[in-house]
Design a protein around this motif. Structure first.
Motif, short mmCIF file in Angstrom:
data_model
loop_
_atom_site.label_atom_id
_atom_site.label_comp_id
_atom_site.label_asym_id
_atom_site.label_seq_id
_atom_site.Cartn_x
_atom_site.Cartn_y
_atom_site.Cartn_z
N GLU A 275 46.84 -4.16 2.58
CA GLU A 275 46.85 -5.60 2.83
C GLU A 275 45.43 -6.18 2.83
O GLU A 275 45.20 -7.29 2.36
CB GLU A 275 47.56 -5.90 4.15
CG GLU A 275 49.06 -5.64 4.10
CD GLU A 275 49.72 -5.68 5.46
OE1 GLU A 275 50.88 -6.11 5.54
OE2 GLU A 275 49.06 -5.29 6.46
N VAL A 276 44.48 -5.39 3.35
CA VAL A 276 43.09 -5.82 3.32
C VAL A 276 42.59 -5.90 1.88
O VAL A 276 41.86 -6.83 1.51
CB VAL A 276 42.20 -4.86 4.15
CG1 VAL A 276 40.71 -5.20 3.96
CG2 VAL A 276 42.57 -4.93 5.62
N ALA A 277 43.02 -4.95 1.04
CA ALA A 277 42.63 -4.96 -0.37
C ALA A 277 43.13 -6.23 -1.06
O ALA A 277 42.44 -6.83 -1.88
CB ALA A 277 43.17 -3.72 -1.08
N LYS A 278 44.34 -6.67 -0.70
CA LYS A 278 44.88 -7.91 -1.28
C LYS A 278 44.04 -9.12 -0.84
O LYS A 278 43.76 -10.01 -1.64
CB LYS A 278 46.33 -8.10 -0.85
CG LYS A 278 47.30 -7.12 -1.51
CD LYS A 278 48.74 -7.39 -1.04
CE LYS A 278 49.71 -6.42 -1.70
NZ LYS A 278 51.10 -6.63 -1.22
N LEU A 279 43.65 -9.13 0.45
CA LEU A 279 42.79 -10.21 0.94
C LEU A 279 41.48 -10.23 0.16
O LEU A 279 40.97 -11.29 -0.22
CB LEU A 279 42.48 -10.02 2.42
CG LEU A 279 43.43 -10.58 3.47
CD1 LEU A 279 42.92 -10.23 4.86
CD2 LEU A 279 43.56 -12.09 3.33
#
Length: 470
Positions: A275-279
């Motif tokens: 999810e951090v990678a998507k952000l």
């Protein structure tokens, strides 16, 4: 009289509190935006902060004079000298008082005399301190960004950061004249500067917190030229590239930043690494990984930028500043408060949240890059197996560089990635290997295969490998 010193090591910024113990009236000179430490000391000493004093419009941190005035009722004292009085535009709700050269701020038995010392900026004021309870002679001068230990304030920032054409040479002439006047002070007079080693407001600031006029006359290189032309050549030569955020600071410090009471407090987010990678992939966000170069290179969340804390964090956050993007930070939880303080002092109120270091382990896909010796990279260079990228500053490049290397200074790299190709790995270097580590993270995020040259150009030269200045 009471005098104490505050220092923000992240931004190499000094501020001071001076007070009359008989009346309890205090002034803070060049306060930072995080005013809690001043309020705490004043409370402990039984002082009332009556004056928030500006030496000039700062370029390297958010001034705390407006925050201090709102919170304590202090009057802001600022310069009326120079072109357009520096361009101040204070909010009508604030108590402000403009000063001319030789004007005096009275704090009981203590007085601060405004001394116009243009050069670093046209409006720059220094403040001569006299303790009337002890005598009628000054004991020292708060010199702001006029004189540092071993250096003087650079006169080129208005031209390089704000675009005021021709102001660098004009500032240098003003600075020379200000120094000649300052030399008339007695040698015993103390110097309390606004910055220490590590600040980009000069080129060779000392790390000692204070000095004297006599000592600087003997050992400060900027005091040595005896004619204006020699001084101008000396002071304008070799000044470092100013960080990108300096332009924003000049803008916000004319009027005062948003009150901290209106800035939301960033908290820890509980997301997975994926999810951090998507952000991080969203163009409206900047996700910073504060782990060490070595740890980051072995595995990082795609899209994140490596700004090791504390080593490179504040300097390169400022040089790669983007005030439009939401900022997220991967760090140790005990570091959150200090990191938030740094961003607040740089006016980056768009800090959205923090992630603990453990979030990296939850990502199903990590990116990495190699560190290779200069000799190994040189072999690959000669056989055309890599493209060499130099991310040092222009002055460093012109002095000497690796033949046929591509030169893109690190602050310009995000906008010039289209000058690089994907057909070969990029062997990136700087002077010592620190800036190139940041560059490596940027390159990784755009799909390049990356090699960080171990020890940078220093090691390249130590290995007696080929260099050129052509």
């Amino acid at each position: 009289m009471y005098l104490t010193y505050f220092y923000d090591s992240a931004l190499a910024q000094a501020s001071y509190m001076v007070a009359c113990q008989a009346t309890g009236e205090a002034a803070v000179i060049d306060p930072s935006r995080n005013i809690e430490e001043y309020v705490k000391v004043a409370r402990e000493q039984g002082f009332q902060i009556r004056a928030a004093v500006e030496t000039h419009i700062h370029a390297d941190f958010v001034s705390g004079v407006t925050e201090l005035a709102r919170r304590t009722g202090a009057t802001i004292y600022y310069s009326l000298e120079g072109a357009d009085n520096g361009g101040y535009d204070w909010d009508d709700s604030l108590s402000v008082h403009g000063l001319r050269d030789q004007d005096i701020i009275h704090l009981g038995n203590v007085q601060l005399k405004a001394i116009h010392t243009p050069g670093h900026t046209p409006e720059h004021m220094s403040y001569e301190l006299t303790d009337g309870a002890a005598g009628d002679k000054p004991m020292g001068v708060f010199t702001g960004d006029f004189i540092f230990v071993g250096d003087v304030g650079r006169p080129d920032l208005l031209e390089k950061s704000v675009g005021v054409k021709g102001s660098a040479e004009q500032g240098a002439r003003q600075l020379f004249a200000s120094l000649q006047k300052f030399k008339q002070y007695s040698d015993y007079i103390q110097i309390w500067p606004g910055h220490g080693s590590g600040s980009a407001c000069g080129k060779s600031l000392g790390s000692v917190p204070a000095s004297t006029v006599g000592y600087e006359k003997l050992f400060n290189p900027a005091f040595q030229p005896t004619n204006e032309a020699d001084f101008i050549d000396f002071i304008l030569d070799g000044q470092p590239e100013p960080p990108a955020y300096f332009t924003k600071m000049k803008e916000v410090n004319r009027t005062g930043m948003t009150p901290l009471s209106k800035v939301s407090t960033a908290v820890e987010w509980y997301l997975t690494g994926n999810e951090v990678a998507k952000l991080a992939k969203e163009i409206t966000n900047l996700v910073i990984d504060t782990r060490s170069i070595e740890v980051y290179s072995r595995g990082s969340i795609p899209g994140t930028i490596n700004l090791p804390y504390p080593d490179l964090f504040a300097e390169w956050l400022g040089r790669l500043a983007n005030y439009e993007k939401g900022i997220f930070i991967i760090a140790e939880p005990h570091q959150y408060a200090d990191l938030r303080k740094i961003l607040i002092n740089m006016g980056m109120d768009n800090l959205q949240g923090f992630f603990p270091l453990s979030v990296v382990k939850t990502a199903t896909k990590l990116q990495s890059y190699d560190h290779q010796s200069p000799k190994n990279v040189d072999k690959k260079r000669k056989s055309a197996q890599v493209q060499v990228l130099d991310v040092r500053y222009q002055e460093e490049w012109e002095e000497s560089h690796i033949p046929n290397a591509k030169h893109i200074p690190l602050p310009q790299l995000p906008e010039r990635l289209d000058e690089l190709t994907y057909d070969k790995p990029i062997a990136v270097h700087c002077r010592s290997g620190k800036r190139s580590a940041i560059a490596s993270s940027i390159l990784l995020n755009h799909g390049f295969e990356v090699i960080n040259v171990e020890g940078g150009f220093i090691n390249w030269e130590n290995e007696n490998l080929e260099i050129t200045n052509k």
